[in-house]
Write an enzyme that holds these catalytic residues in place. Sequence first.
Site, PDB file in Angstrom:
ATOM      1  N   THR A 131       0.821  -1.210   0.000  1.00 23.64           N
ATOM      2  CA  THR A 131       0.000   0.000   0.000  1.00 23.64           C
ATOM      3  C   THR A 131       0.856   1.262   0.000  1.00 23.64           C
ATOM      4  OG1 THR A 131      -1.482   1.259   1.438  1.00 23.64           O
ATOM      5  CG2 THR A 131      -0.083  -0.322   2.528  1.00 23.64           C
ATOM      6  N   ASP A 132       0.264   2.351  -0.472  1.00 24.94           N
ATOM      7  CA  ASP A 132       0.973   3.643  -0.392  1.00 24.94           C
ATOM      8  C   ASP A 132       1.026   4.172   1.045  1.00 24.94           C
ATOM      9  OD1 ASP A 132      -1.699   4.359  -0.095  1.00 24.94           O
ATOM     10  OD2 ASP A 132      -1.717   5.828  -1.721  1.00 24.94           O
ATOM     11  N   GLU A 133       0.221   3.575   1.953  1.00 17.06           N
ATOM     12  CA  GLU A 133       0.175   4.095   3.338  1.00 17.06           C
ATOM     13  C   GLU A 133       1.506   3.906   4.064  1.00 17.06           C
ATOM     14  OE1 GLU A 133      -3.232   3.515   5.704  1.00 17.06           O
ATOM     15  OE2 GLU A 133      -4.602   3.635   4.017  1.00 17.06           O
ATOM     16  N   TYR A 156      -1.963  -0.516  11.054  1.00 15.57           N
ATOM     17  CA  TYR A 156      -2.090  -1.188   9.748  1.00 15.57           C
ATOM     18  C   TYR A 156      -0.875  -0.890   8.867  1.00 15.57           C
ATOM     19  CZ  TYR A 156      -3.309  -1.632   4.801  1.00 15.57           C
ATOM     20  OH  TYR A 156      -3.266  -1.924   3.458  1.00 15.57           O
ATOM     21  N   LYS A 160       2.118  -3.326   7.420  1.00 19.69           N
ATOM     22  CA  LYS A 160       2.413  -3.522   5.989  1.00 19.69           C
ATOM     23  C   LYS A 160       3.865  -3.123   5.694  1.00 19.69           C
ATOM     24  CE  LYS A 160       0.025  -4.601   3.054  1.00 19.69           C
ATOM     25  NZ  LYS A 160      -0.372  -5.950   2.509  1.00 19.69           N
TER      26      LYS A 160
HETATM   27  P1  NAD Z   1      -9.770  -7.346   2.227  1.00 19.59           P
HETATM   28  O1  NAD Z   1      -9.766  -7.024   3.677  1.00 19.59           O
HETATM   29  O2  NAD Z   1     -10.970  -7.053   1.414  1.00 19.59           O
HETATM   30  O3  NAD Z   1      -9.446  -8.892   2.019  1.00 19.59           O
HETATM   31  C1  NAD Z   1      -8.413  -9.530   2.701  1.00 19.59           C
HETATM   32  C2  NAD Z   1      -8.499 -11.021   2.436  1.00 19.59           C
HETATM   33  O4  NAD Z   1      -7.418 -11.651   3.138  1.00 19.59           O
HETATM   34  C3  NAD Z   1      -9.805 -11.654   2.955  1.00 19.59           C
HETATM   35  O5  NAD Z   1     -10.298 -12.568   2.020  1.00 19.59           O
HETATM   36  C4  NAD Z   1      -9.358 -12.365   4.225  1.00 19.59           C
HETATM   37  O6  NAD Z   1     -10.148 -13.496   4.544  1.00 19.59           O
HETATM   38  C5  NAD Z   1      -7.926 -12.764   3.868  1.00 19.59           C
HETATM   39  N1  NAD Z   1      -7.113 -12.944   5.060  1.00 19.59           N
HETATM   40  C6  NAD Z   1      -7.011 -12.129   6.127  1.00 19.59           C
HETATM   41  N2  NAD Z   1      -6.201 -12.664   7.056  1.00 19.59           N
HETATM   42  C7  NAD Z   1      -5.761 -13.853   6.551  1.00 19.59           C
HETATM   43  C8  NAD Z   1      -4.893 -14.849   7.031  1.00 19.59           C
HETATM   44  N3  NAD Z   1      -4.314 -14.757   8.236  1.00 19.59           N
HETATM   45  N4  NAD Z   1      -4.648 -15.932   6.254  1.00 19.59           N
HETATM   46  C9  NAD Z   1      -5.241 -16.048   5.030  1.00 19.59           C
HETATM   47  N5  NAD Z   1      -6.083 -15.148   4.541  1.00 19.59           N
HETATM   48  C10 NAD Z   1      -6.343 -14.039   5.282  1.00 19.59           C
HETATM   49  O7  NAD Z   1      -8.483  -6.606   1.640  1.00 19.59           O
HETATM   50  P2  NAD Z   1      -8.290  -5.922   0.227  1.00 19.59           P
HETATM   51  O8  NAD Z   1      -8.817  -4.538   0.284  1.00 19.59           O
HETATM   52  O9  NAD Z   1      -8.715  -6.851  -0.835  1.00 19.59           O
HETATM   53  O10 NAD Z   1      -6.683  -5.791   0.205  1.00 19.59           O
HETATM   54  C11 NAD Z   1      -5.882  -6.853  -0.311  1.00 19.59           C
HETATM   55  C12 NAD Z   1      -4.412  -6.454  -0.222  1.00 19.59           C
HETATM   56  O11 NAD Z   1      -4.193  -5.257  -0.932  1.00 19.59           O
HETATM   57  C13 NAD Z   1      -3.927  -6.182   1.202  1.00 19.59           C
HETATM   58  O12 NAD Z   1      -2.625  -6.696   1.315  1.00 19.59           O
HETATM   59  C14 NAD Z   1      -3.931  -4.682   1.325  1.00 19.59           C
HETATM   60  O13 NAD Z   1      -2.964  -4.254   2.254  1.00 19.59           O
HETATM   61  C15 NAD Z   1      -3.566  -4.289  -0.093  1.00 19.59           C
HETATM   62  N6  NAD Z   1      -4.052  -2.978  -0.545  1.00 19.59           N
HETATM   63  C16 NAD Z   1      -5.365  -2.648  -0.423  1.00 19.59           C
HETATM   64  C17 NAD Z   1      -5.816  -1.430  -0.917  1.00 19.59           C
HETATM   65  C18 NAD Z   1      -7.270  -1.024  -0.833  1.00 19.59           C
HETATM   66  O14 NAD Z   1      -7.591   0.118  -1.175  1.00 19.59           O
HETATM   67  N7  NAD Z   1      -8.176  -1.892  -0.430  1.00 19.59           N
HETATM   68  C19 NAD Z   1      -4.903  -0.555  -1.528  1.00 19.59           C
HETATM   69  C20 NAD Z   1      -3.552  -0.921  -1.605  1.00 19.59           C
HETATM   70  C21 NAD Z   1      -3.135  -2.147  -1.129  1.00 19.59           C
HETATM   71  O1  DAU Z   2      -4.146   3.909   0.480  1.00 16.53           O
HETATM   72  C1  DAU Z   2      -4.367   2.542   0.382  1.00 16.53           C
HETATM   73  C2  DAU Z   2      -5.211   2.072   1.545  1.00 16.53           C
HETATM   74  O2  DAU Z   2      -6.542   2.493   1.274  1.00 16.53           O
HETATM   75  C3  DAU Z   2      -5.167   0.561   1.744  1.00 16.53           C
HETATM   76  O3  DAU Z   2      -3.874   0.181   2.084  1.00 16.53           O
HETATM   77  C4  DAU Z   2      -6.138   0.131   2.843  1.00 16.53           C
HETATM   78  O4  DAU Z   2      -6.175  -1.278   2.937  1.00 16.53           O
HETATM   79  C5  DAU Z   2      -7.522   0.632   2.483  1.00 16.53           C
HETATM   80  O5  DAU Z   2      -8.426   0.333   3.530  1.00 16.53           O
HETATM   81  C6  DAU Z   2      -7.498   2.146   2.234  1.00 16.53           C
HETATM   82  O6  DAU Z   2      -7.227   2.841   3.481  1.00 16.53           O
HETATM   83  P1  DAU Z   2      -7.985   4.192   3.873  1.00 16.53           P
HETATM   84  O7  DAU Z   2      -7.929   4.354   5.327  1.00 16.53           O
HETATM   85  O8  DAU Z   2      -7.502   5.322   3.040  1.00 16.53           O
HETATM   86  O9  DAU Z   2      -9.475   3.808   3.365  1.00 16.53           O
HETATM   87  P2  DAU Z   2     -10.898   4.096   4.011  1.00 16.53           P
HETATM   88  O10 DAU Z   2     -11.914   3.736   2.985  1.00 16.53           O
HETATM   89  O11 DAU Z   2     -11.038   3.508   5.364  1.00 16.53           O
HETATM   90  O12 DAU Z   2     -10.880   5.682   4.175  1.00 16.53           O
HETATM   91  C7  DAU Z   2     -10.700   6.549   3.069  1.00 16.53           C
HETATM   92  C8  DAU Z   2     -10.700   7.976   3.599  1.00 16.53           C
HETATM   93  O13 DAU Z   2     -12.018   8.287   4.066  1.00 16.53           O
HETATM   94  C9  DAU Z   2      -9.789   8.175   4.788  1.00 16.53           C
HETATM   95  O14 DAU Z   2      -9.241   9.483   4.717  1.00 16.53           O
HETATM   96  C10 DAU Z   2     -10.713   8.071   5.994  1.00 16.53           C
HETATM   97  C11 DAU Z   2     -12.011   8.609   5.454  1.00 16.53           C
HETATM   98  N1  DAU Z   2     -13.250   8.024   6.021  1.00 16.53           N
HETATM   99  C12 DAU Z   2     -13.364   6.657   6.053  1.00 16.53           C
HETATM  100  C13 DAU Z   2     -14.511   6.069   6.540  1.00 16.53           C
HETATM  101  C14 DAU Z   2     -14.643   4.555   6.605  1.00 16.53           C
HETATM  102  C15 DAU Z   2     -14.268   8.843   6.442  1.00 16.53           C
HETATM  103  O15 DAU Z   2     -14.162  10.085   6.392  1.00 16.53           O
HETATM  104  N2  DAU Z   2     -15.410   8.253   6.921  1.00 16.53           N
HETATM  105  C16 DAU Z   2     -15.569   6.901   7.010  1.00 16.53           C
HETATM  106  O16 DAU Z   2     -16.632   6.427   7.488  1.00 16.53           O
END
Ligand code: NAD
Ligand code: DAU
Length: 350
Positions: A131-133, A156, A160
């Site tokens: 992630t970019d975080e 988190y 990562k």
């Molecule tokens: P998600 O939370 O929707 O899904 C995570 C999946 O991992 C689920 O199916 C869960 O059951 C599985 N999992 C969790 N713990 C586990 C374990 N101990 N063993 C096996 N499986 C397990 O997550 P996502 O949003 O699909 O993100 C997937 C990946 O991409 C993550 O590594 C996250 O850090 C990264 N990522 C997410 C975003 C985003 O915006 N969602 C952006 C950048 C990177």
């Molecule tokens: O940047 C990549 C990341 O993006 C991934 O690594 C994470 O897995 C993914 O969850 C996401 O993280 P964020 O914290 O940015 O996503 P989230 O949707 O939780 O929040 C997006 C923005 O909105 C953040 O600035 C927090 C804000 N927010 C979020 C929620 C859930 C609100 O203002 N209200 C809300 O209810």
Amino acid sequence: MQNLLITGGSGFIGLNFIRYLLTETDFQGRIINFDKLTYAATPKSLTDISEHFPDRYVFIRGDIADSSRLESAFDSYCVDSVCHFAAESHVDRSITGPGEFINTNILGTYNLLEAVRERHDRIVLFHHISTDEVFGSLGAEGYFTEDTAYSPNSPYSASKASSDHLARAYHKTYGVPVKVSNCSNNYGPYQFPEKLIPLVILNALEEKPLPIYGDGKNIRDWLYVRDHCTAVWEIMKRGTIGQTYNIGGSGELENIKVVETICDLIDDISGKPTSVDSRRELVNFVEDRPGHDRRYAIDSGKLKGELGWEPEETFSSGLLKTVNWYLNNPDWVQHVRSGEYREWIERHYG
Ligand code: NAD
Ligand code: DAU
């Protein structure tokens, strides 16, 4: 890549990636989806895939923190490549309960790297999804590049960042064939409605309050999930071992702007709300997230320059697809929200 182990393949991005690989690319091998099925997983979303590809799609319920189960999956299916999505992914949950994040994101990644190291003669790729975080927070100017120093601010992102460092170290020390990608915020079909965009879509449709943390001026860079999938596949196929690639959508927006855009779109598609004049009136500013990063912005120049990747969707086109997907899939929404999906998981995989 004949036997590709995908961890976390039943979560939002993992399942979109599996669908993409099997239905839209030249990938010819078999996918072994290794997933613990936490609250965030919706394995039912892959039922059609397992029916259409009985020889090319295998599901194993397993925890990456459980090294013996993981190792047996590697050997039973002769795994030769890995794409590692599995993680605890929600920042708010990491603030209230960091333990699972340490367990899955750090210990789980370590177990995977060890399993790969022990099978170095047959494993050609370990692609680590990140992630970019990990880079922390930007001021008003500038972009994260692959050379930006890590500065994670939430449990988190710290977990990562640790996993990224382990992946890099296993490449440098043991020669494990690692590639890493760091992506910005994804949105699109099948996203669990704890994340901002699906939460706001569903609340706006039901005319419920739309919670915005702090002043709503935090900035995220949004990327449609299929564009993340195309980038990962390009990197897996043609990226250089030992390298990191940033993936972003050039879609920087303040949270309040994202929410207002969703409100206007739903007013247009579904008609005016009954309780208020416009869904924008449902916006509710709430207490800020502790340690809330102010701005993320990604420079994807390396990926674009070296591999010619470009995202297909703009934020408007991707958001329209996403809103329509949630409107057209009320059964999925009901399934995920009702708790019925936990029962379904126990019936099928318990
Ligand atoms: P998600 O939370 O929707 O899904 C995570 C999946 O991992 C689920 O199916 C869960 O059951 C599985 N999992 C969790 N713990 C586990 C374990 N101990 N063993 C096996 N499986 C397990 O997550 P996502 O949003 O699909 O993100 C997937 C990946 O991409 C993550 O590594 C996250 O850090 C990264 N990522 C997410 C975003 C985003 O915006 N969602 C952006 C950048 C990177
Ligand atoms: O940047 C990549 C990341 O993006 C991934 O690594 C994470 O897995 C993914 O969850 C996401 O993280 P964020 O914290 O940015 O996503 P989230 O949707 O939780 O929040 C997006 C923005 O909105 C953040 O600035 C927090 C804000 N927010 C979020 C929620 C859930 C609100 O203002 N209200 C809300 O209810």
